[in-house]
Design a protein around this motif. Structure first.
Motif, PDB file in Angstrom:
ATOM      1  N   LEU A   1      42.567  45.012  46.844  1.00 54.46           N
ATOM      2  CA  LEU A   1      41.244  45.210  47.100  1.00 54.46           C
ATOM      3  C   LEU A   1      40.655  46.762  46.873  1.00 54.46           C
ATOM      4  O   LEU A   1      39.495  46.806  46.339  1.00 54.46           O
ATOM      5  CB  LEU A   1      40.877  44.706  48.473  1.00 54.46           C
ATOM      6  N   ALA A   2      41.413  47.676  47.459  1.00 56.32           N
ATOM      7  CA  ALA A   2      41.156  49.052  47.318  1.00 56.32           C
ATOM      8  C   ALA A   2      41.064  49.137  45.752  1.00 56.32           C
ATOM      9  O   ALA A   2      40.300  50.100  45.320  1.00 56.32           O
ATOM     10  CB  ALA A   2      41.977  49.611  47.996  1.00 56.32           C
TER      11      ALA A   2
ATOM     12  N   VAL B   1      33.748  43.586  50.861  1.00 56.34           N
ATOM     13  CA  VAL B   1      34.561  42.771  49.895  1.00 56.34           C
ATOM     14  C   VAL B   1      33.481  42.158  48.999  1.00 56.34           C
ATOM     15  O   VAL B   1      32.571  41.509  49.366  1.00 56.34           O
ATOM     16  CB  VAL B   1      35.418  41.504  50.780  1.00 56.34           C
ATOM     17  N   ASP B   2      34.033  42.235  47.933  1.00 57.96           N
ATOM     18  CA  ASP B   2      33.325  42.013  46.585  1.00 57.96           C
ATOM     19  C   ASP B   2      33.202  40.436  46.438  1.00 57.96           C
ATOM     20  O   ASP B   2      34.412  39.708  47.014  1.00 57.96           O
ATOM     21  CB  ASP B   2      33.816  42.351  45.150  1.00 57.96           C
ATOM     22  N   SER B   3      31.891  39.669  46.111  1.00 55.91           N
ATOM     23  CA  SER B   3      31.932  38.131  46.121  1.00 55.91           C
ATOM     24  C   SER B   3      32.771  37.850  45.070  1.00 55.91           C
ATOM     25  O   SER B   3      33.421  36.325  45.405  1.00 55.91           O
ATOM     26  CB  SER B   3      30.867  37.961  45.882  1.00 55.91           C
ATOM     27  N   THR B   4      33.406  38.270  44.310  1.00 55.78           N
ATOM     28  CA  THR B   4      34.543  37.788  43.179  1.00 55.78           C
ATOM     29  C   THR B   4      36.024  37.708  43.772  1.00 55.78           C
ATOM     30  O   THR B   4      36.600  37.116  43.028  1.00 55.78           O
ATOM     31  CB  THR B   4      34.129  38.422  41.871  1.00 55.78           C
TER      32      THR B   4
ATOM     33  N   ILE C   1      37.496  34.616  44.840  1.00 62.53           N
ATOM     34  CA  ILE C   1      37.666  33.669  43.610  1.00 62.53           C
ATOM     35  C   ILE C   1      38.778  34.051  42.698  1.00 62.53           C
ATOM     36  O   ILE C   1      39.666  33.458  42.452  1.00 62.53           O
ATOM     37  CB  ILE C   1      36.508  33.599  42.687  1.00 62.53           C
ATOM     38  N   THR C   2      38.822  35.565  42.480  1.00 60.79           N
ATOM     39  CA  THR C   2      39.856  35.988  41.629  1.00 60.79           C
ATOM     40  C   THR C   2      41.356  35.830  42.042  1.00 60.79           C
ATOM     41  O   THR C   2      42.419  35.551  41.445  1.00 60.79           O
ATOM     42  CB  THR C   2      39.659  37.495  41.216  1.00 60.79           C
ATOM     43  N   HIS C   3      41.409  36.020  43.531  1.00 58.73           N
ATOM     44  CA  HIS C   3      42.753  35.938  44.055  1.00 58.73           C
ATOM     45  C   HIS C   3      42.874  34.759  45.047  1.00 58.73           C
ATOM     46  O   HIS C   3      43.411  34.690  46.122  1.00 58.73           O
ATOM     47  CB  HIS C   3      43.022  37.444  45.001  1.00 58.73           C
TER      48      HIS C   3
END
Length: 695
Positions: free
Chosen positions: A53-54, A71-74, A77-79
């Motif tokens: 995340l960082a 936290v990015d919205s994607t 989904i990515t992880h």
């Protein structure tokens, strides 16, 4: 016999390891399995996810960084797979080791997984449930601190305050709570309190990357309260950590910006390592030039900053504001606001404002262009015919020269090929006519050579523009008869004749042109005041309207808008006096009285209600003149009363009784405009629609 003993031994071991048993052997077994199997694996997954995340986080250094990075919205989904494994591993403890001491830790891991998915609703429920399990103090403190963090991220300060009170009452305040509290102060714009806490937290932080980021935020916060010395010190502390080059470079740029050192920033520009960050350096240079009142240099720097910049939207927004409020080049401001709305993300804090400003400035340019056009046409109409012919010939000559240069370039395919080799056109641009600039210009030239300059209108390709089919009404016939005053040499179908015919060279055309300009001046002044809320912009067209059209039909409202937009008390007094003297019965006069007197007392409201009842009785007895006079007196004596809508509506009915349809319609329209929430609005609109159009 041996088989029986083995079976009994297995039964004893299995029974002693049951997750529902409270015996020491069973509890120890499940504690070891929970901690060193599921919990350990889930904890490793969480650490990896936080690290990813960082690493994947894209910081917007142009704005103040949030202390708690969202936290990015994607990311969820990515992880999705990794977060799913984290939650599944932690769930094993709840399913298979219910008598272990790590059930609360499992729920905590699940809650943190939900937070990474941005599933805050379920994360909140999980964290609240942990508090009912009677966990150890460390787990309870962390769970409630995370709950406090989620409430802050959702701007639910009331729930956050309750959580904080519970933490304080039960002495559960941990080390991370100070960071959350600093974040709360940042969100509430309590900058001094935020800086005080953040200084303590940053000094204690061991992770170099986190420490560098917190010091950078400290620098931004100190800049915000104009503490340049403390900001420079914080930026220096951030650079000393040398955690990652991007953050270190931003701290270096910010430090040099506070020194207003253009040479130092230019040195950073020359460094090959900063090739991808040049836009950020140009942004800083632009701000320095702005502070030094060097608007042209600021504009040039910011325009360079838009090249290869992921934050183009913010730069376009800054450039738009620069052109709108500093350089006062309104068409370019409008264009940059358009670009800003396209480039800014919908979640950006400036997105909504940029959308409104785009709409405002587009409308401003539309109205202003009408005024400029009519001014230009009227100015041209005053010139002698010979001078107009020369101007037209010069314009045509320039156009022909442009056409010749295009044709020359087209006759040299090798040179054009060399040009397009560097930046080839896309297949879409090659196939679609309007994306191909050369094809479009060539087509325009061919059209003008064949037909001349033609207005966009019906029957544009007719040779005889004065045919009966082109005179559908009397007004057009008058305009065409005016065109016959052009000398015979120019009464041809060529573009010069059409252009000359469009100029307001006669009284009829000048009157029509002035009407367009008068309407545009009023609309522009009203729009600037009511929609853009810009008094300085509103004053210019309103002043022109009252000066150039002293008997305009919009005079009363223009005086009222000028009163509201006035820059000082003396100007307000002037417009107030003009309005009161020239329009003593105007609704705008009464509105000003309402603004000046403020809310009425209860006794005044009662008096207004009684006066209205008396006026209504006069109306019912057909004493329309007396009732109308009573209504006018009430609006002067009780401006802004709760009965004001009924009083105005009664005034309209009195005018109808006196058979004054013009005043009746005028007051009804004013009523709809001034009292949009009145229960009488529907009836007023119905009455307006019932009035014949010729009235």
């Amino acid at each position: 016999m041996i088989r029986i003993l083995a079976f009994v031994l297995v039964l004893l071991v299995t029974w002693s390891c049951s997750q529902h048993s409270s015996k020491p052997a069973a509890v120890t077994f499940h504690n070891i399995n929970a901690k060193y199997n599921a919990i350990w694996q889930a904890d490793r997954l969480l650490i990896t996810l936080h690290k990813q995340l960082a690493e994947e986080r894209t910081e917007n250094y142009a704005s103040e960084l949030p202390i708690i990075a969202p936290v990015d919205s994607t990311f969820g989904i990515t992880h999705k797979l990794e977060i799913g494994n984290l939650i599944r591993k932690a769930s094993l403890v709840i399913d298979r080791h219910q008598n272990s001491a790590y059930v609360d830790d499992a729920y905590l891991l699940i809650a943190e997984g939900r937070m990474l998915q941005r599933d805050y609703k379920n994360a909140i429920e999980t964290l609240k449930y942990i508090n009912t399990l009677e966990p150890d103090k460390k787990t309870q403190s962390k769970a409630l601190t995370l709950l406090f963090q989620i409430y802050l991220m959702q701007n639910d300060f009331e729930s956050a305050e309750k959580t904080e009170s519970f933490l304080l009452e039960n002495e559960l305040i941990g080390g991370e709570f100070q960071l959350m509290k600093a974040y709360e102060h940042q969100q509430k714009s309590e900058i001094n309190a935020c800086i005080s806490l953040l200084n303590q937290v940053a000094d204690k932080t061991k992770n170099r990357s986190d420490k560098s980021r917190l010091y950078f935020i400290l620098g931004q916060l100190n800049e915000r309260i104009n503490q340049g010395g403390l900001a420079k010190q914080a930026y220096q502390n951030s650079m000393r950590q040398k955690s990652n080059y991007a953050l270190t470079l931003r701290a270096n740029i910010a430090y040099k910006s506070l020194d207003q050192s253009i040479p130092a920033l230019e040195k950073l520009l020359a460094d090959p390592k900063n090739e991808d960050q040049k836009s950020e350096i140009y942004v800083a240079m632009g701000r320095i030039y702005m502070e030094q009142k060097d608007l042209n240099q600021a504009k040039n720097a910011w325009e360079k900053a838009t090249q290869n910049n992921p934050n183009k939207g913010e730069l376009y927004f800054q450039l738009a504001n620069l052109f709108a409020y500093q350089i006062q080049d309104y068409p370019r401001a409008s264009a940059y606001f358009d670009s800003a709305t396209i480039s800014l993300a919908s979640t950006h804090p400036s997105f909504t404002k940029a959308q409104k400003l785009k709409k405002d400035w587009n409308q401003y340019i539309l109205l202003d262009s009408k005024i400029v056009q009519e001014d230009s046409l009227q100015k041209l109409a005053k010139l002698p015919l010979s001078q107009l012919e020369n101007l037209y010939k010069q314009a045509q000559l320039k156009k022909n020269q442009r056409s010749d240069s295009i044709q020359k370039s087209q006759s040299q395919p090798q040179k054009m090929l060399a040009t397009f080799t560097r930046r080839p056109a896309t297949p879409e641009q090659q196939s679609f006519y309007f994306y191909n600039e050369q094809a479009r210009i060539k087509g325009e030239q061919e059209f003008s050579m064949k037909w001349g300059i033609r207005n966009l209108e019906d029957f544009w390709n007719r040779k005889n523009k004065q045919s009966a089919s082109m005179m559908p009404n009397v007004n057009q016939a008058i305009e065409l008869s005016d065109a016959t005053k052009i000398p015979d040499a120019q009464k041809s179908t060529d573009s010069l004749g059409i252009w000359l015919a469009s100029l307001p060279t006669t009284d009829v055309k000048l009157l029509a042109s002035n009407k367009i300009k008068e309407q545009a001046l009023f609309d522009l002044g009203k729009y600037c005041k009511t929609q853009m809320e810009d008094n300085a912009l509103a004053r210019v067209p309103l002043k022109r309207l009252l000066t150039e059209f002293p008997y305009t039909s919009y005079e009363a409202e223009a005086l009222y808008l000028s009163y509201l937009s006035a820059e000082n008390k003396q100007a307000k007094t002037y417009f107030r006096t003009q309005l009161f003297d020239r329009f003593p019965d105007s609704i705008y006069k009464l509105t000003i009285l309402k603004l000046e007197t403020g809310a009425l007392t209860d006794s005044k409201e009662q008096q207004a209600e009684k006066a209205y009842e008396a006026a209504y009785l006069l109306f019912k007895s057909n004493a329309f003149s007396e009732a109308l006079q009573a209504c006018q007196q009430m609006r002067v004596n009780f401006p802004g009363s709760k009965s004001e809508d009924k009083i105005v509506f009664l005034s309209a009915l009195c005018q109808a009784g006196l058979k004054n349809p013009t005043e009746y319609l005028k007051i009804l329209k004013q009523f709809v405009q001034l009292f949009p929430l009145s229960p009488l609005k529907a009836e007023a609109e119905a009455r307006i629609n019932a009035i014949p159009k010729n009235n």
